[in-house]
Scaffold this motif. Structure first.
Motif, PDB file in Angstrom:
ATOM      1  N   MET A   1       2.768  -1.590  -4.701  1.00 57.80           N
ATOM      2  CA  MET A   1       2.546  -0.772  -5.838  1.00 57.80           C
ATOM      3  C   MET A   1       3.035   0.565  -5.725  1.00 57.80           C
ATOM      4  O   MET A   1       3.038   1.457  -4.859  1.00 57.80           O
ATOM      5  CB  MET A   1       1.131  -0.588  -6.103  1.00 57.80           C
ATOM      6  N   SER A   4       2.632   6.216  -8.272  1.00 56.37           N
ATOM      7  CA  SER A   4       2.368   7.010  -9.627  1.00 56.37           C
ATOM      8  C   SER A   4       1.079   6.075 -10.128  1.00 56.37           C
ATOM      9  O   SER A   4       0.159   6.632 -10.692  1.00 56.37           O
ATOM     10  CB  SER A   4       3.487   6.884 -10.612  1.00 56.37           C
ATOM     11  N   ALA A   5       1.308   4.655 -10.005  1.00 61.71           N
ATOM     12  CA  ALA A   5       0.419   3.740 -10.455  1.00 61.71           C
ATOM     13  C   ALA A   5      -1.118   3.975  -9.908  1.00 61.71           C
ATOM     14  O   ALA A   5      -2.287   3.825 -10.390  1.00 61.71           O
ATOM     15  CB  ALA A   5       0.598   2.353 -10.454  1.00 61.71           C
TER      16      ALA A   5
END
Length: 79
Positions: A1, A4-5
Motif C-alpha cells: 500500500m 500517501s494512502a
C-alpha cells in the motif's frame, strides 16, 4: 500500500494529530518532497522533512568498516 494512502486513512480515522515524515538524501539524489508535502497539506498532518547527507568515506571503505566504527575511531583519535 502506498504511503500517501496510509497517511490519508490515518488522518481520517484518528482523532489525534498525525505526524508524517519524508526523508531525502540531498539535492544530488531524486526525491518526492514535493509530492509528500502536497499529501501532508491535503491530509492536514504535521509534516517533517529529514535530510540525510551521505558521508563519502562510509561508502568506499575498503576494509568494510561500518560508519559507526569509523566514528568511534575518530573520537579516539581526538582524545
Amino acid at each position: 500500500m502506498d504511503s500517501s494512502a496510509i497517511a490519508a486513512l490515518v488522518a481520517k480515522f484518528y482523532k489525534t494529530p498525525v505526524h508524517t515524515f519524508s526523508i531525502h538524501f540531498g539535492s544530488e539524489c531524486p526525491n518526492e518532497l514535493e509530492f509528500s508535502s502536497l499529501v501532508a497539506s491535503h491530509c492536514q498532518t504535521q509534516h517533517y522533512i529529514l535530510e540525510i547527507t551521505l558521508n563519502p568515506e562510509a561508502l568506499y571503505l575498503n576494509d568494510y568498516k561500518t560508519a559507526e566504527t569509523l566514528r568511534t575511531q575518530r573520537e579516539k583519535e581526538k582524545e
